[in-house]
Scaffold this motif. Sequence first.
Motif, PDB file in Angstrom:
ATOM      1  N   GLY A  19       0.609  -1.496  -0.115  1.00  0.00           N
ATOM      2  CA  GLY A  19      -0.372  -0.023   0.271  1.00  0.00           C
ATOM      3  C   GLY A  19       1.338   1.331   0.536  1.00  0.00           C
ATOM      4  N   THR A  20       0.247   2.283   0.620  1.00  0.00           N
ATOM      5  CA  THR A  20       1.317   3.561   0.569  1.00  0.00           C
ATOM      6  C   THR A  20       2.038   2.956   1.597  1.00  0.00           C
ATOM      7  OG1 THR A  20      -1.087   4.746   1.006  1.00  0.00           O
ATOM      8  CG2 THR A  20       0.831   5.641   1.525  1.00  0.00           C
ATOM      9  N   PRO A  21       3.410   3.794   1.071  1.00  0.00           N
ATOM     10  CA  PRO A  21       4.659   3.574   1.681  1.00  0.00           C
ATOM     11  C   PRO A  21       5.035   4.733   2.702  1.00  0.00           C
ATOM     12  CG  PRO A  21       4.918   4.492  -0.514  1.00  0.00           C
ATOM     13  CD  PRO A  21       3.572   4.516  -0.575  1.00  0.00           C
ATOM     14  N   ILE A  22       5.043   3.664   3.698  1.00  0.00           N
ATOM     15  CA  ILE A  22       5.679   4.415   4.987  1.00  0.00           C
ATOM     16  C   ILE A  22       7.361   4.655   5.052  1.00  0.00           C
ATOM     17  CG2 ILE A  22       5.242   5.187   7.726  1.00  0.00           C
ATOM     18  CD1 ILE A  22       2.428   4.436   6.785  1.00  0.00           C
ATOM     19  N   VAL A  23       8.289   5.388   4.843  1.00  0.00           N
ATOM     20  CA  VAL A  23       9.604   4.830   5.195  1.00  0.00           C
ATOM     21  C   VAL A  23      10.107   5.730   6.667  1.00  0.00           C
ATOM     22  CG1 VAL A  23      11.675   6.176   4.114  1.00  0.00           C
ATOM     23  CG2 VAL A  23      10.479   5.037   3.213  1.00  0.00           C
ATOM     24  N   ILE A  24      10.682   5.269   7.206  1.00  0.00           N
ATOM     25  CA  ILE A  24      10.505   4.640   8.455  1.00  0.00           C
ATOM     26  C   ILE A  24      12.760   5.180   9.070  1.00  0.00           C
ATOM     27  CG2 ILE A  24      10.829   4.398  10.781  1.00  0.00           C
ATOM     28  CD1 ILE A  24       7.988   2.526   9.806  1.00  0.00           C
ATOM     29  N   ILE A  77      15.395   6.029  -1.906  1.00  0.00           N
ATOM     30  CA  ILE A  77      13.834   5.987  -2.348  1.00  0.00           C
ATOM     31  C   ILE A  77      13.509   5.476  -4.187  1.00  0.00           C
ATOM     32  CG2 ILE A  77      11.748   7.553  -2.549  1.00  0.00           C
ATOM     33  CD1 ILE A  77      12.282   8.941   0.465  1.00  0.00           C
ATOM     34  N   THR A  78      14.782   6.706  -4.724  1.00  0.00           N
ATOM     35  CA  THR A  78      14.617   6.467  -6.551  1.00  0.00           C
ATOM     36  C   THR A  78      14.892   4.787  -6.516  1.00  0.00           C
ATOM     37  OG1 THR A  78      14.936   8.388  -6.047  1.00  0.00           O
ATOM     38  CG2 THR A  78      15.795   6.964  -8.514  1.00  0.00           C
ATOM     39  N   PHE A  79      15.758   4.175  -5.648  1.00  0.00           N
ATOM     40  CA  PHE A  79      16.564   3.079  -5.831  1.00  0.00           C
ATOM     41  C   PHE A  79      14.811   1.679  -5.617  1.00  0.00           C
ATOM     42  CE2 PHE A  79      17.512  -1.355  -3.805  1.00  0.00           C
ATOM     43  CZ  PHE A  79      17.789  -1.433  -4.665  1.00  0.00           C
ATOM     44  N   LYS A  80      13.996   2.424  -4.579  1.00  0.00           N
ATOM     45  CA  LYS A  80      12.874   1.644  -4.444  1.00  0.00           C
ATOM     46  C   LYS A  80      11.632   1.437  -5.737  1.00  0.00           C
ATOM     47  CE  LYS A  80      11.495  -1.264  -1.746  1.00  0.00           C
ATOM     48  NZ  LYS A  80      11.639  -2.539  -2.171  1.00  0.00           N
ATOM     49  N   ASP A  83       7.587   6.469  -5.447  1.00  0.00           N
ATOM     50  CA  ASP A  83       6.836   8.276  -6.109  1.00  0.00           C
ATOM     51  C   ASP A  83       6.954   9.100  -4.384  1.00  0.00           C
ATOM     52  OD1 ASP A  83       6.325  10.340  -7.294  1.00  0.00           O
ATOM     53  OD2 ASP A  83       4.197   9.964  -7.372  1.00  0.00           O
ATOM     54  N   ARG A  84       5.565   8.908  -4.071  1.00  0.00           N
ATOM     55  CA  ARG A  84       5.734  10.039  -2.748  1.00  0.00           C
ATOM     56  C   ARG A  84       5.933   9.172  -1.438  1.00  0.00           C
ATOM     57  NH1 ARG A  84       2.314  13.318  -2.764  1.00  0.00           N
ATOM     58  NH2 ARG A  84       3.177  15.174  -1.738  1.00  0.00           N
ATOM     59  N   PRO A 105      10.845  18.270  -1.474  1.00  0.00           N
ATOM     60  CA  PRO A 105       9.602  18.434  -0.981  1.00  0.00           C
ATOM     61  C   PRO A 105       8.660  17.524  -1.712  1.00  0.00           C
ATOM     62  CG  PRO A 105      10.024  20.418  -2.149  1.00  0.00           C
ATOM     63  CD  PRO A 105      11.430  19.610  -1.842  1.00  0.00           C
ATOM     64  N   GLU A 106       9.166  17.289  -3.085  1.00  0.00           N
ATOM     65  CA  GLU A 106       8.203  16.381  -4.064  1.00  0.00           C
ATOM     66  C   GLU A 106       8.314  15.126  -3.711  1.00  0.00           C
ATOM     67  OE1 GLU A 106      12.281  16.293  -5.381  1.00  0.00           O
ATOM     68  OE2 GLU A 106      11.139  17.621  -4.473  1.00  0.00           O
ATOM     69  N   LYS A 107       8.639  14.666  -3.346  1.00  0.00           N
ATOM     70  CA  LYS A 107       8.772  12.874  -2.558  1.00  0.00           C
ATOM     71  C   LYS A 107       8.583  12.744  -1.580  1.00  0.00           C
ATOM     72  CE  LYS A 107      12.509  11.377  -5.647  1.00  0.00           C
ATOM     73  NZ  LYS A 107      11.837  10.560  -6.304  1.00  0.00           N
TER      74      LYS A 107
END
Length: 254
Positions: A19-24, A77-80, A83-84, A105-107
Amino acid sequence: MEKHYKKEGRYSYYEAGEGTPIVILHGLMGGLSNFDAVANYFSTKGYKIIIPDLPIYTQNILKTNVKSFAKYVKDFITFKGLDRVILLGNSLGGHIALYHTKMYPEKVAGLVITGSSGLYESAMGDSYPKRGDYEYIKKKAEDVFYDPKIATKELIDEVYESVNDRIKLIKTLTIAKSAIRHNMAKDLPKMHVQTCIIWGKNDKVTPPDVAEEFNKLLPNSTLYWIDKCGHAAMMEHPEEFNRLLEEWLIKTNL
């Protein structure tokens, strides 16, 4: 956590859920396991939880600073192929999340900070001359929490090992100086991302007035308090932390 742990290229990270990614982003002395309860809960609620191992002690000393770590997160984040993302950070991890949001900010779809540095640093370096003193390190580790029992022997041993390792000590002090240098006070009013601030009312490392200052300076922020709670709310009161975070995610439609 082991079964969800991956190693790809230069990245090691935990990943679970869809689902929506949460990066911790973990803190200076914080491991991925500090976020067990967050990961277990939200990975079943329509979120993909990703926790990268930050290269706190492994990067070249010239890249051992808040800005370089923020760039590392962007590269990850780019490697994975994401998008946002929603970024969630504790302590130094919160500071890295804030700096990443300033730079890219766009990320960032949303931001969650807890016990974050970036406005106030009780200089991490002030205590290290006593680094051989186990009892002193134990007291420092216990001070992170409202309930000192959360600082297990394993956790204290880990901190003790870090401050007695010369390279790690130098890098810790380098990061502490970098955190002071990368103060965010002037940047925050220009950052319009939806931000959730969850803070322990008894945080001795980044006291409650720091949370109030973040809330005042960030235009789209909501501040939540957890009582009888120190610097690592997601460890000390995991259920309450998850409840507040979920309430905010629903409210902001994230």
